[in-house]
Enzyme design. Structure first.
Site, PDB file in Angstrom:
ATOM      1  N   ASP A   1       0.738  -1.280  -0.409  1.00  0.00           N
ATOM      2  CA  ASP A   1       0.615   0.003   0.180  1.00  0.00           C
ATOM      3  C   ASP A   1       1.111   1.439   0.769  1.00  0.00           C
ATOM      4  OD1 ASP A   1      -1.620   2.064   1.180  1.00  0.00           O
ATOM      5  OD2 ASP A   1      -3.207   0.683   1.161  1.00  0.00           O
TER       6      ASP A   1
ATOM      7  N   VAL B   1       2.877   2.255  -7.085  1.00  0.00           N
ATOM      8  CA  VAL B   1       2.690   1.635  -8.230  1.00  0.00           C
ATOM      9  C   VAL B   1       3.356   2.896  -9.955  1.00  0.00           C
ATOM     10  CG1 VAL B   1       0.700   0.537  -7.326  1.00  0.00           C
ATOM     11  CG2 VAL B   1       0.185   2.730  -8.174  1.00  0.00           C
TER      12      VAL B   1
ATOM     13  N   TYR C   1     -11.737   8.478 -14.725  1.00  0.00           N
ATOM     14  CA  TYR C   1     -11.665   6.872 -13.951  1.00  0.00           C
ATOM     15  C   TYR C   1     -12.216   5.805 -14.419  1.00  0.00           C
ATOM     16  CZ  TYR C   1     -12.877   3.398 -10.559  1.00  0.00           C
ATOM     17  OH  TYR C   1     -12.858   2.300 -10.059  1.00  0.00           O
TER      18      TYR C   1
ATOM     19  N   PRO D   1     -15.287  -4.613  -9.953  1.00  0.00           N
ATOM     20  CA  PRO D   1     -16.803  -5.239  -9.592  1.00  0.00           C
ATOM     21  C   PRO D   1     -17.594  -3.936  -9.480  1.00  0.00           C
ATOM     22  CG  PRO D   1     -14.282  -4.781  -8.700  1.00  0.00           C
ATOM     23  CD  PRO D   1     -13.990  -4.809 -10.701  1.00  0.00           C
ATOM     24  N   GLY D   2     -18.879  -4.095  -9.152  1.00  0.00           N
ATOM     25  CA  GLY D   2     -19.605  -3.127  -9.312  1.00  0.00           C
ATOM     26  C   GLY D   2     -19.624  -1.541  -8.252  1.00  0.00           C
TER      27      GLY D   2
ATOM     28  N   VAL E   1     -19.266  -1.841  -4.217  1.00  0.00           N
ATOM     29  CA  VAL E   1     -18.710  -2.569  -2.797  1.00  0.00           C
ATOM     30  C   VAL E   1     -18.957  -1.318  -2.013  1.00  0.00           C
ATOM     31  CG1 VAL E   1     -17.484  -4.192  -2.435  1.00  0.00           C
ATOM     32  CG2 VAL E   1     -18.254  -3.890  -4.875  1.00  0.00           C
TER      33      VAL E   1
ATOM     34  N   THR F   1     -16.416  -0.028   0.042  1.00  0.00           N
ATOM     35  CA  THR F   1     -16.031   0.585   1.047  1.00  0.00           C
ATOM     36  C   THR F   1     -15.568   1.700   1.377  1.00  0.00           C
ATOM     37  OG1 THR F   1     -14.656   0.370  -1.856  1.00  0.00           O
ATOM     38  CG2 THR F   1     -15.240  -1.880  -0.105  1.00  0.00           C
TER      39      THR F   1
END
Length: 238
Positions: free
Chosen positions: A16, A41, A133, A163-164, A166, A168
């Site tokens: 992370d 990243v 995005y 994913p749709g 979620v 989070t």
């Protein structure tokens, strides 16, 4: 997904940008099965160092998840070059670098491997307030297909999942951002509107996704490559 992999017997590096979050995630895994790493990243040296730390701890790299992603909603006509570049560098370039560095390690050590990329429902349908995005996740699908074609000769499979909605922290942040730009009037409105067409009748929980991600990391998916698995409860039918 890392916790689910550890529970299934994998040894996992939790990476992370936030070192504290990486350490907290690794601490949830059974003793001796996980290490934390701080990684950017967008930076090839950082990604390479994370892979080397993983190999040093566990002996080899068999599976690479390219899961880092950010979203900064802006109304379509207000999207700036800074907004575009920031999202594309993490979601697009970050995915490419992760794939390349993982593949190089897998080729060097022999025995093939698996690369799994995180796409999104936004890779299958454009949405007006998150155009960069959407573009970045379309890029993830293209990279998945390109990588699958190139790396097949090395017995490396490249797949992804989309994913749709979620439940989070990322979706909670998107909800707040949409309110700030005037695209939503109240907390929770964005998630409600996005999820209204889900055939399963509810937003996803993280555990709704991890069954598929564990499958993509396992030998059960050995004959699958170049494919994106939708995990959206039937929100987007393609």
């Amino acid at each position: 997904m890392g916790a689910a992999l550890a529970e299934a017997g994998a040894k996992v590096c939790f990476a992370d940008l936030n070192a504290d979050q990486a350490a907290a995630a690794a601490a949830t895994a059974p003793a001796g099965t996980a290490i934390p790493a701080c990684v950017d990243v967008r930076d090839r040296a950082s990604v390479r160092a994370t892979i080397e730390a993983t190999v040093e701890a566990f002996g080899r790299l068999d599976v690479m998840f390219n899961n880092a992603g950010i979203n900064r909603p802006m109304n379509f006509l207000d999207v700036t070059e800074e907004n575009w570049r920031g999202i594309m560098e993490v979601n697009g370039l970050g995915c490419l670098i992760g794939m390349q560095e993982a593949a190089r390690r897998m080729i060097a050590q022999g025995g093939g491997g698996k690369i799994v990329n995180t796409a999104s429902i936004a890779a299958r349908q454009g949405f007006d307030n998150v155009a960069p995005y959407c573009a970045s996740k379309w890029a993830v699908i293209s990279l998945t297909q390109s990588g699958a074609r190139d790396l097949a000769k090395h017995d490396i499979t490249v797949t992804g999942f989309a994913p749709g909605v979620v439940a989070t922290e990322m979706w909670e942040e998107v909800d707040r951002d949409l309110m700030e730009i005037g695209a939503a009037d109240r907390p929770g409105q964005a998630m409600e509107e996005f999820s209204a067409g889900i055939l399963k009748g509810r937003v996803a929980r993280p555990e709704d996704v991890t069954g598929t991600t564990t499958f993509l990391a396992s030998r059960a998916s050995d004959y699958m490559t170049g494919q994106i698995v939708m995990i959206d409860g039937g929100m987007t039918l393609v």
